[in-house]
Scaffold this motif. Structure first.
Motif, PDB file in Angstrom:
ATOM      1  N   THR A 134      -4.340  -2.145  -1.042  1.00  0.00           N
ATOM      2  CA  THR A 134      -5.649  -2.815  -1.118  1.00  0.00           C
ATOM      3  C   THR A 134      -6.720  -1.730  -1.258  1.00  0.00           C
ATOM      4  O   THR A 134      -6.716  -0.742  -0.506  1.00  0.00           O
ATOM      5  CB  THR A 134      -5.941  -3.629   0.152  1.00  0.00           C
TER       6      THR A 134
ATOM      7  N   HIS B  29      -5.873  -5.492  -5.526  1.00  0.00           N
ATOM      8  CA  HIS B  29      -4.577  -5.422  -4.843  1.00  0.00           C
ATOM      9  C   HIS B  29      -3.482  -5.042  -5.820  1.00  0.00           C
ATOM     10  O   HIS B  29      -3.534  -5.418  -6.999  1.00  0.00           O
ATOM     11  CB  HIS B  29      -4.253  -6.770  -4.192  1.00  0.00           C
TER      12      HIS B  29
ATOM     13  N   ASP C 261       2.164  -2.752  -0.358  1.00  0.00           N
ATOM     14  CA  ASP C 261       1.036  -3.607  -0.741  1.00  0.00           C
ATOM     15  C   ASP C 261      -0.262  -2.823  -0.589  1.00  0.00           C
ATOM     16  O   ASP C 261      -0.696  -2.539   0.524  1.00  0.00           O
ATOM     17  CB  ASP C 261       1.000  -4.855   0.146  1.00  0.00           C
TER      18      ASP C 261
ATOM     19  N   TYR D 111      -1.873 -11.064  -8.511  1.00  0.00           N
ATOM     20  CA  TYR D 111      -2.758 -10.244  -7.693  1.00  0.00           C
ATOM     21  C   TYR D 111      -4.059  -9.967  -8.442  1.00  0.00           C
ATOM     22  O   TYR D 111      -4.063  -9.820  -9.664  1.00  0.00           O
ATOM     23  CB  TYR D 111      -2.070  -8.920  -7.337  1.00  0.00           C
TER      24      TYR D 111
END
Lengths: 237, 498
Positions: A129, A153, A127, A149
């Motif tokens: 960011t 992200h 994941d 998303y």
């Protein structure tokens, strides 16, 4: 002497209008975001299960795009991996250099994925960011289209299993019928197509349907009906 | 005092700018230019190598002569697939244009935007006139005769001026010899398949191969296998055509239908992105490949296309991914799903979307079956007629052509040409060719605004001849208007429109 003062004052007043104004230009902060379009979905669902057995590593890509104008030097991109990620850096994946090259507006950063035994029975995710770096602030955070998303992200999910495509029930079932692992594997083998989640245009879709139907017919001519993992005969509508 | 006068003078100068402008000037009328083409021509197709001559009319509001005008003729490549960054070329600075269409800047088959700019030197004001040019070759229009030259393929053309150009294919495609030809396919409407710019299509089919040739240059464009997503293992094409579901006057391609090795392949086109090619063989409604398709395709709207299975002796509706049976409500006069006879010939009738199909039963008795490909929910029937034909020797015909003008089918047996009338079920011996000639091919060319023609190809044993008959509005003619000879064995023919 007084008259010279008058002249001076008047000329000063008149010439004051000749001053050059500084142009007021908008200057935004350089920002960066994940570029996401229909052909570049928000999340990569990668499975080694649809790849040849001998394939031990492959590459997915993160596409970054800048806001503002390009500059003549390389710039640093910063991303963090959320705690929710189950994939281990250096074991399941490695990230390529996080750099926006000089004079570029977009860059594809490779994510090297590794086939590991544990992926046979589990799904791990990475994941991402976008964080503020010394060169970029995070870009905008809207959710284009139906994406889950936002543009700050990105999620790569990794496995080594034959998983039901997320769009099967909503899109593929109409053309290919009820899902089964056996059927899906047959579709992949006969068409060579491994990515069934992204958009399939009508011409290509027709060819896929024609191919699996014809291939199943030829299979049955040689082997009899194909039964899936539930003992149900594989058919295409 | 001197200082005060100076200040007053400066203030007077400054305040003079506040004087109100009454705007009461004397205006001189400008010379206005208007340019138009006296023939009203804007779109021009011109043969490569010819000279383009244009003399637009220029009218001026105040001047009587053109001494104060400058002229410029400029072109740029305006083809759909061309870059927007292609250069502009000034081809003349003369009052009228007379320029030979050659390279550079002109390239065969490309489109150009021609701008005529006229400038009044006294005012600097310019006026413009625009033309669209398409650079064609002399083969833009005419009859194409596909010939078998002892196992090798070639074609000749009959141009609108009546001249015959022999060996056209081989002269333009010396590096791509054609094998034994079987079928010429010309699509009369635009196809947008994104494999190349939208265009009408020409396919040349041979016994074991085929190709697409450029509609503009007549040069080989694509190998046959390239037209498919995956080339068929066996290539024996008999049809490679397009049907249109358009209901407007201007047709555009909807579905490509190929009959290869007896199996149907389709190609869906439309305004969607992505590739468009022919796909894999379609399965029959029974889910198998146990069918053999006759080389005839009937296009429609309700049913996009219909084909006939000579093995199971029935029709199928062609879909994008499957062959389907017709609903039972579509058949009242005869059963579309169980005709039970051998198809001899099928082609368009004289009513749009209606078809004439000639069959013979197991006793060699001929039947005419008429059907349509348009229906509604309230009127689902497609079958129109089934009648035993009163048509001598039609089961032995060597060629046939259904008229799209009148209710007739012309057919040839030996050196005789007959006209069968579908409404009265009668046959009239229309024409007899010289002894020793056999009719091998017939083609009806409907001309909505002119005289329709029937083209008849005969084989003398050593050469093919082509006879043209002007057909009256009741389908009649007595003798031919022209005959052309000197062809190798013609296996197919068609008319190419620009």
């Amino acid at each position: 002497m007084r008259s010279y003062i008058y002249y001076f004052l008047l000329l000063t007043a008149i010439l004051a209008a000749c001053g050059k104004d500084n142009r007021v230009m908008y200057k935004e902060d350089p920002r960066i975001y994940f570029s996401k379009f229909a052909t570049n979905p928000d999340s990569t669902d990668y499975s080694f299960g649809v790849k040849p057995v001998g394939l031990l590593t492959d590459t997915a890509y993160l596409t970054f795009r800048i806001m503002g104008t390009a500059v003549d030097k390389d710039r640093e991109i910063k991303v963090t991996i959320a705690d929710s990620s189950k994939a281990k850096a250096g074991y399941h994946y490695n990230l390529g250099p996080l750099v926006m090259p000089a004079n570029a507006y977009e860059v594809r950063v490779p994510v090297y994925l590794y086939r590991k035994p544990g992926l046979k029975d589990s799904i791990v995710t990475i994941d991402f960011t976008i964080e503020e770096s010394k060169d970029f602030k995070p870009g905008y955070n809207d959710k284009p289209g139906l994406n889950v998303y936002d543009r700050l992200h990105y999620k790569i999910s990794l496995n080594d299993q034959l998983l039901k495509p997320a769009s099967w029930d909503s899109r593929l079932a109409l053309s290919f019928g009820v899902y089964s692992k056996t059927k899906f594997n047959f579709m992949i083998v006969t068409t060579g197509k491994t990515d069934w989640n992204s958009t399939i245009f009508p011409g290509d879709q027709n060819f896929l349907i024609q191919t699996v139907k014809l291939s199943l017919y030829n299979y049955e001519q040689a082997n009899g009906p194909m039964l899936d993992e539930n003992g149900v005969r594989v058919v295409f509508p | 005092m001197k200082a005060n006068l100076t200040i007053i003078s400066i203030l007077a100068i400054l305040f003079s700018s506040c004087y109100k402008d009454k705007g009461n000037y004397d205006y001189a009328a400008l010379n206005k230019l208007e340019i138009k083409d006296k023939n009203g021509v804007i779109n021009i197709s011109i043969i490569f190598g010819d000279t383009l001559r244009l003399s637009p009319e220029i009218t001026q509001t105040t001047a009587q002569n053109e001494e104060n005008l400058t002229f410029e003729w400029m072109v740029f490549d305006n083809s759909p697939a061309s870059s927007y960054a292609l250069p502009k070329t000034v081809i003349a600075t003369t009052r009228n244009l007379a320029v030979q269409i050659t390279e550079p800047p002109f390239v065969l088959s490309q489109n150009y935007r021609l701008t005529y700019k006229v400038t009044d030197k006294r005012t600097g004001v310019s006026s413009f006139l625009f033309y669209n040019l398409t650079i064609i070759n002399k083969y833009a229009q005419g009859w194409i005769f596909l010939e078998d030259k002892g196992g090798a393929g070639d074609f000749s053309m009959l141009l609108p001026n009546g001249t015959v150009e022999y060996n056209v294919y081989s002269s333009l495609n010396s590096a791509a010899p054609m094998s034994k030809p079987v079928k010429l396919e010309i699509t009369p409407f635009q196809i947008t398949d994104d494999m190349s710019p939208s265009s009408k299509k020409i396919y040349l089919l041979t016994e074991t191969d085929g190709m697409e040739v450029s509609y503009q240059t007549m040069q080989k464009k694509f190998n046959y296998g390239f037209l498919f997503y995956a080339a068929p293992q066996i290539i024996k094409p008999t049809r490679h055509t397009w049907v249109s579901t358009s209901t407007s006057a201007t047709l555009s391609g909807s579905l490509g239908v190929v009959v290869n090795d007896g199996k149907v392949h389709t190609n869906l086109v439309g305004g969607f992105p992505g590739s468009k090619k022919w796909g894999a063989s379609l399965l029959s409604p029974a889910g198998n490949l146990n069918y053999i398709t006759a080389p005839f395709v009937a296009g429609g709207t309700t049913y996009t296309a219909a084909v006939y299975d000579v093995l199971n002796k029935r029709f199928y509706s062609v879909g994008n991914t499957v062959l389907s049976a017709f609903p039972s409500t579509a058949s009242t006069v005869f059963d579309m799903n169980n005709v039970g006879m051998d198809l001899l010939y099928l082609d368009s009738a004289n009513v749009v979307r209606e078809y004439n199909a000639v069959f013979k039963d197991e006793t060699n008795t001929p039947y005419l079956l008429k059907f349509k490909t348009v229906s509604t929910t309230g009127a689902p029937n497609l079958t129109l007629l089934k009648t035993q034909m009163n048509a001598p020797d039609i089961v032995n015909m060597t060629a046939a052509a259904s008229s799209t003008l009148t209710p007739h089918i012309y057919y040839g047996v030996g050196n005789k040409l007959y006209r069968y009338e579908t409404t009265s079920n009668t046959t009239f011996p229309q024409f007899t060719f010289p002894a020793g000639e056999t009719v091998t091919k017939l083609k009806f060319s409907r001309q909505p605004l002119g005289t329709s023609q029937l083209a008849a190809v005969t084989w003398t044993g050593t050469e093919s001849k082509v006879y043209f008959f002007d057909v009256s509005n009741v389908g009649d003619f007595t003798t031919y208007t022209n005959v052309y000879s000197g062809f190798a064995r013609i296996v197919d023919l068609g008319y190419k429109v620009p």
